[in-house]
Enzyme design. Structure first.
Site: not given
Ligand code: GAR
Length: 214
Positions: A13, A15, A92, A94, A110, A144
């Site tokens: 979490g 972000n 997950r 969607l 991403h 996608e």
């Molecule tokens: C982040 O680096 C995000 O970009 C990535 O997971 C991490 C979550 O970190 N997301 C993906 O890979 C989605 N395809 P966080 O829980 O500390 O925000």
């Protein structure tokens, strides 16, 4: 009124925290209204609680099927008055039904410069591929995985001797700027979707902020 955000998480979490922190400024045009996790032990839930934000744990295995799980998410988001759903480490896939219900009101962050390196282990793969620049992307979600109109990207140079962990840390620092920026641009009505592309009316936002190179 500020744009109400529903943030979907599965883990750390950080972000989500960046969005919570951005919204502490009363001038920021969005606020986190609800955090939903598919995992009861996601550390991000504690970040939300600490900020006094409503949380909800919806575990897929407690529902008859994916459609029922997603219907519960949509119902909770709607009753919280959410106008924009932000995936923040939500691990997950969607369904097309959920994606179309929230079309152009559903964004993801991403850890790569899409369309390069969709999927997992992006930092390892970037190093293996020998790319000179890596980064992150905030985009509208399409069916996608890791596709959809790009709102904001931030690039970081890949240093000689970079490791997946060192590169991940540099990218994450940019993620924490890019996500609040993308949300702000949407909340200010500066982002329109035209076919496969998102168009950002720059206005007072300098190009360097749209795509900062650290
Ligand atoms: C982040 O680096 C995000 O970009 C990535 O997971 C991490 C979550 O970190 N997301 C993906 O890979 C989605 N395809 P966080 O829980 O500390 O925000």
């Amino acid at each position: 009124m500020r744009l109400r955000l529903g943030v979907l998480i599965s883990g750390r979490g950080s972000n989500l925290q960046a969005l919570i922190d951005a919204a502490t400024d009363p001038a920021y045009p969005a606020e986190v209204a609800l955090v939903i996790s598919n995992k009861a032990d996601a550390p991000g839930l504690e970040r939300a609680r600490a900020a006094g934000i409503a949380t909800l744990v919806l575990k897929p295995k407690d529902f008859a099927d994916k459609a029922a799980h997603e219907a519960a998410m949509t119902a909770a988001l709607e009753s919280a008055g959410v106008g924009l759903v932000c995936l923040a480490g939500y691990m997950r896939l969607l369904s097309p039904v959920f994606v179309s219900a929230w079309l152009d009101r559903l964004i993801n962050i991403h850890p790569s410069l899409l369309p390069s390196f969709p999927g997992l282990h992006t930092h390892e793969r970037a190093i293996e591929a020998g790319v000179r620049f890596h980064g992150c992307t905030v985009h509208f979600v399409r069916v996608e995985m890791d596709t959809g109109p790009i709102i904001v990207q931030a690039a970081v140079p890949v240093a000689d001797g970079a490791t997946p962990d060192s590169l991940a840390a540099r990218v994450l620092e940019q993620e924490h700027k890019a996500y609040p920026l993308a949300v702000r641009l949407i909340a200010e009505g500066r982002v329109t979707v035209a076919g496969d592309r998102a168009v950002v009316a720059r206005g007072a936002v300098p190009d360097a902020v749209i795509a900062p190179i650290a």
